[in-house]
Design a protein around this motif. Structure first.
Motif, short mmCIF file in Angstrom:
data_model
loop_
_atom_site.label_atom_id
_atom_site.label_comp_id
_atom_site.label_asym_id
_atom_site.label_seq_id
_atom_site.Cartn_x
_atom_site.Cartn_y
_atom_site.Cartn_z
N LEU A 1 0.92 -1.21 0.03
CA LEU A 1 -0.13 0.01 -0.12
C LEU A 1 0.86 1.14 -0.20
CD1 LEU A 1 -2.78 1.31 0.33
CD2 LEU A 1 -2.54 0.99 2.72
N LEU A 2 0.70 2.04 -1.04
CA LEU A 2 1.57 3.31 -0.92
C LEU A 2 0.53 4.36 -0.36
CD1 LEU A 2 3.79 4.90 -2.67
CD2 LEU A 2 2.32 5.27 -4.42
N LYS A 3 1.31 5.07 0.59
CA LYS A 3 0.65 6.12 1.46
C LYS A 3 1.14 7.63 1.25
CE LYS A 3 -0.34 3.06 5.16
NZ LYS A 3 -0.59 2.93 6.59
N GLU A 4 2.16 7.65 0.09
CA GLU A 4 2.67 9.15 -0.13
C GLU A 4 3.09 8.89 -1.48
OE1 GLU A 4 6.11 12.08 1.01
OE2 GLU A 4 5.17 10.95 2.55
N TYR A 5 2.60 9.94 -2.28
CA TYR A 5 3.18 10.25 -3.58
C TYR A 5 3.39 11.73 -4.13
CZ TYR A 5 3.34 9.91 -8.67
OH TYR A 5 3.59 10.25 -10.05
N GLN A 6 4.56 11.94 -4.41
CA GLN A 6 5.01 13.32 -4.57
C GLN A 6 4.56 14.31 -3.56
OE1 GLN A 6 3.52 14.44 -8.51
NE2 GLN A 6 5.10 13.08 -9.36
N GLY A 7 4.75 13.75 -2.17
CA GLY A 7 4.55 14.60 -1.05
C GLY A 7 3.18 14.69 -0.58
N GLN A 8 2.34 14.17 -1.30
CA GLN A 8 0.80 14.21 -1.30
C GLN A 8 0.26 12.70 -0.41
OE1 GLN A 8 -1.20 16.76 -1.67
NE2 GLN A 8 0.52 17.99 -2.12
N GLU A 9 -0.28 12.75 0.55
CA GLU A 9 -1.24 11.77 1.44
C GLU A 9 -2.08 10.89 0.29
OE1 GLU A 9 -2.59 10.41 5.49
OE2 GLU A 9 -2.96 12.30 4.86
N VAL A 10 -1.68 9.68 -0.03
CA VAL A 10 -2.54 8.84 -0.82
C VAL A 10 -2.70 7.53 -0.32
CG1 VAL A 10 -1.69 10.03 -3.07
CG2 VAL A 10 -0.62 7.77 -2.15
N ARG A 11 -3.67 6.76 -0.87
CA ARG A 11 -3.79 5.29 -0.62
C ARG A 11 -3.98 4.81 -1.96
NH1 ARG A 11 -2.03 7.55 3.20
NH2 ARG A 11 -2.53 7.06 5.30
N SER A 12 -2.89 4.07 -2.41
CA SER A 12 -2.87 3.43 -3.62
C SER A 12 -2.23 2.19 -3.59
CB SER A 12 -2.06 4.35 -4.49
OG SER A 12 -1.84 4.01 -5.93
N LEU A 13 -2.63 1.21 -4.35
CA LEU A 13 -2.24 -0.20 -4.56
C LEU A 13 -1.87 -0.42 -6.09
CD1 LEU A 13 -5.15 -0.82 -2.54
CD2 LEU A 13 -3.37 -2.18 -1.88
N ASN A 14 -0.81 -0.64 -6.40
CA ASN A 14 -0.36 -1.27 -7.75
C ASN A 14 -0.17 -2.64 -8.02
OD1 ASN A 14 0.01 1.63 -8.88
ND2 ASN A 14 1.84 1.44 -7.41
N LEU A 15 -0.86 -3.07 -8.90
CA LEU A 15 -0.95 -4.59 -9.28
C LEU A 15 -0.22 -4.96 -10.46
CD1 LEU A 15 -3.88 -3.66 -7.90
CD2 LEU A 15 -4.52 -6.01 -8.34
N ASN A 16 0.78 -6.03 -10.46
CA ASN A 16 1.57 -6.55 -11.92
C ASN A 16 1.39 -7.81 -11.74
OD1 ASN A 16 2.82 -3.84 -12.22
ND2 ASN A 16 3.95 -4.04 -10.23
N THR A 17 0.59 -8.14 -12.74
CA THR A 17 0.01 -9.66 -12.84
C THR A 17 0.98 -10.56 -13.65
OG1 THR A 17 -0.95 -9.15 -15.22
CG2 THR A 17 -2.30 -8.82 -13.14
N LYS A 18 0.84 -11.69 -13.61
CA LYS A 18 1.76 -12.78 -14.14
C LYS A 18 1.79 -12.36 -15.77
CE LYS A 18 1.18 -16.29 -10.66
NZ LYS A 18 0.49 -17.49 -10.41
N LYS A 19 0.68 -12.07 -16.11
CA LYS A 19 0.90 -11.49 -17.79
C LYS A 19 1.62 -10.39 -18.07
CE LYS A 19 -3.32 -13.04 -19.65
NZ LYS A 19 -4.79 -12.62 -20.15
N GLY A 20 2.10 -9.62 -17.14
CA GLY A 20 2.97 -8.55 -17.12
C GLY A 20 2.04 -7.27 -17.31
N ASN A 21 0.82 -7.14 -17.12
CA ASN A 21 -0.08 -6.01 -17.09
C ASN A 21 -0.03 -5.22 -15.75
OD1 ASN A 21 -1.03 -7.04 -19.67
ND2 ASN A 21 -2.38 -8.21 -18.91
N GLN A 22 -0.29 -4.13 -15.71
CA GLN A 22 -0.39 -3.19 -14.71
C GLN A 22 -1.70 -2.40 -14.22
OE1 GLN A 22 3.07 -0.53 -15.35
NE2 GLN A 22 4.47 -1.80 -14.24
N TYR A 23 -2.22 -2.66 -13.13
CA TYR A 23 -3.27 -1.93 -12.78
C TYR A 23 -2.96 -1.09 -11.43
CZ TYR A 23 -4.83 -5.73 -15.78
OH TYR A 23 -5.21 -6.30 -16.94
#
Length: 93
Positions: free
Chosen positions: A20-42
């Motif tokens: 869980l990403l909680k900070e991005y470019q100095g801003q408070e965020v709640r973000s999840l990055n998914l990288n699948t076995k197929k190589g796709n990103q979400y």
């Protein structure tokens, strides 16, 4: 901003084994990055709309996007549905 809902988001991320990403470019965020076995990103992310309302969004960094606006009581269900949709996209791409 996320104090009231952080435990719900953290628990959900842990059950899916997603960082869980909680900070991005100095801003408070709640973000999840998914990288699948197929190589796709979400990405799935949570935005606080008001005291008891959040927006949960998911996208594939291109054209596919889904959003749910829910009360805090429905965060887990909306995250589950977002994850389900992302997995459906991944199976079809």
């Amino acid at each position: 901003m996320f104090e009231k809902i952080d435990s719900v988001i953290n628990d959900w991320a842990n059950t899916k084994n997603l960082p869980l990403l909680k900070e991005y470019q100095g801003q408070e965020v709640r973000s999840l990055n998914l990288n699948t076995k197929k190589g796709n990103q979400y990405q799935i992310w949570v935005e606080v709309e008001s005291k008891n309302i959040v927006k949960i969004s998911a996208w594939n960094y291109h054209k596919l996007k889904v959003q749910f606006t829910v009360t805090n009581d429905w965060i887990t269900k909306a995250l589950d549905k977002s994850f389900e949709i992302v997995m459906l996209w991944d199976s079809e791409i």
